[in-house]
Design a protein around this motif. Structure first.
Motif, mmCIF file in Angstrom:
data_model
loop_
_atom_site.group_PDB
_atom_site.id
_atom_site.type_symbol
_atom_site.label_atom_id
_atom_site.label_comp_id
_atom_site.label_asym_id
_atom_site.label_seq_id
_atom_site.Cartn_x
_atom_site.Cartn_y
_atom_site.Cartn_z
ATOM 1 N N GLU A 32 42.733 -4.575 2.591
ATOM 2 C CA GLU A 32 41.657 -5.002 3.496
ATOM 3 C C GLU A 32 40.678 -3.889 3.848
ATOM 4 N N SER A 33 40.985 -2.661 3.418
ATOM 5 C CA SER A 33 40.011 -1.598 3.705
ATOM 6 C C SER A 33 38.819 -1.684 2.734
ATOM 7 N N ALA A 34 39.001 -2.424 1.626
ATOM 8 C CA ALA A 34 37.886 -2.596 0.686
ATOM 9 C C ALA A 34 36.921 -3.657 1.215
ATOM 10 N N PRO A 35 35.612 -3.450 1.055
ATOM 11 C CA PRO A 35 34.654 -4.409 1.623
ATOM 12 C C PRO A 35 34.792 -5.798 1.012
ATOM 13 N N GLY A 36 34.726 -6.804 1.884
ATOM 14 C CA GLY A 36 34.748 -8.191 1.421
ATOM 15 C C GLY A 36 36.144 -8.772 1.244
ATOM 16 N N VAL A 37 37.182 -7.927 1.224
ATOM 17 C CA VAL A 37 38.525 -8.456 0.950
ATOM 18 C C VAL A 37 39.000 -9.348 2.097
ATOM 19 N N ARG A 38 38.725 -8.927 3.319
ATOM 20 C CA ARG A 38 39.107 -9.730 4.478
ATOM 21 C C ARG A 38 38.504 -11.137 4.390
ATOM 22 N N THR A 58 38.823 -10.595 -8.167
ATOM 23 C CA THR A 58 38.177 -9.953 -7.017
ATOM 24 C C THR A 58 39.068 -8.897 -6.372
ATOM 25 N N LEU A 59 40.361 -9.218 -6.260
ATOM 26 C CA LEU A 59 41.260 -8.295 -5.554
ATOM 27 C C LEU A 59 41.753 -7.187 -6.486
ATOM 28 N N LEU A 69 51.227 -10.963 1.031
ATOM 29 C CA LEU A 69 51.754 -11.597 -0.187
ATOM 30 C C LEU A 69 50.804 -11.416 -1.383
ATOM 31 N N LEU A 70 49.495 -11.374 -1.090
ATOM 32 C CA LEU A 70 48.528 -11.218 -2.183
ATOM 33 C C LEU A 70 48.363 -9.758 -2.584
ATOM 34 N N GLY A 71 48.989 -8.865 -1.813
ATOM 35 C CA GLY A 71 48.811 -7.435 -2.092
ATOM 36 C C GLY A 71 47.345 -7.030 -1.974
ATOM 37 N N ALA A 72 46.641 -7.582 -0.957
ATOM 38 C CA ALA A 72 45.202 -7.325 -0.807
ATOM 39 C C ALA A 72 44.976 -6.066 0.034
#
Lengths: 191, 191
Positions: free
Chosen positions: A143-149, A189-190, A138-141
């Motif tokens: 997760e392959s980018a560092p710290g997003v998880r 951040t995202l 839903l956030l369109g995040a």
């Protein structure tokens, strides 16, 4: 109504009553008799479905887990909207209703009741993974980018903490301001 | 030991035992008898100090609130260090120990026990304000800047949620990664 459907309806009524009972009266106040009365079901019929208190509340744990998953999936049936503040508001909203209150009572009861603990822990892990997956989507995040998880995990921890803050007092005004601010931080951040 | 000091020591032992009992057995398992036995105090002596269960646990609520305030103030006796990750780690650490577990049991019990609720709500508000004040100071946050107040509040909500996530399973590894990430975001935001 065919007999099988009536039986399923009775079972559902008992589970819903068990959850409401837990949210309002806690584990100590939630016996099979109390739940049966609340559901408008005879004690005998209740014991036919759930011979012991543990049977009833183990099933209720599962019921709460499924309802929480359904509520999550129903937030944005069309998927990501791009409006992160709306998403954060909706996610946090899941932690302030009666399902969260019931889940909270279950967690606290499970921390002291060996008969409840393994099942609650297992179901909680499942709901946790699903909440995370849906939040990422839903956030369109990415997760392959560092710290997003960890950013998304922290957001869900905050939502849980906001739910807890709402337990004894109506915390809606403060919560709204915190959500607005953190949704902004999340956006930065995202990306 | 003079009689007055002995009496104070007995009282302290009973309060500490009440808190430990709450954290381990919950409200339902925490009676005056159980607490007296744990404290190594006779039931009669316990009832001399605390005639009813409500008297005992109302005093225990206050004791937990004071211990939490003391623990907060003791985190960095020299004040702000400039190391925000260390501050966030220390703040979050307060929400994962036995004092938080006892407080959590109290909140949940108070949500269902009218006799506990007003006192717990009042003390919780006091501890909340103090936690916020100390967090602002240790983080070197300037609350006159827009959004800073809500950023710090959200951080404390996240700490509370992380404490809750630690109730049923040891969540230390995940928690450390979330703290590292959010301490970084906080640094960017607070400047």
């Amino acid at each position: 109504m065919p007999k099988q459907d009536r039986s399923r309806a009775t079972r559902q009524r008992l589970l819903a009553a068990a959850v409401a009972c837990l949210a309002e009266r806690g584990w100590a106040g939630s016996t099979v008799s109390v739940v049966a009365e609340r559901a408008g079901v005879s004690r005998g019929a209740a014991q036919h479905h759930f011979p012991t208190r543990e049977d009833l509340f183990t099933a209720a744990v599962e019921y709460v887990a499924e309802e929480r998953s359904d509520a999550l999936r129903a937030l944005f049936p069309q998927g990501a909207t791009g409006d992160r503040r709306a998403v954060v508001t909706a996610l946090v909203g899941l932690y302030t209703g009666p399902l969260f209150r019931a889940a909270l009572h279950l967690w606290v009861a499970a921390s002291n009741e060996e008969q409840l603990r393994p099942r609650v822990t297992e179901l909680e892990a499942r709901v946790g993974r699903e909440s995370h997956r849906i939040a990422v989507e839903l956030l369109g995040a990415d997760e392959s980018a560092p710290g997003v998880r960890e950013t998304v995990q922290g957001l869900l921890d905050m939502a849980r903490g906001l739910g807890l803050a709402n337990l004894l007092t109506d915390d809606a005004g403060r919560r709204e301001r915190v959500v607005a601010q953190w949704a902004g931080l999340l956006d930065d951040t995202l990306g």
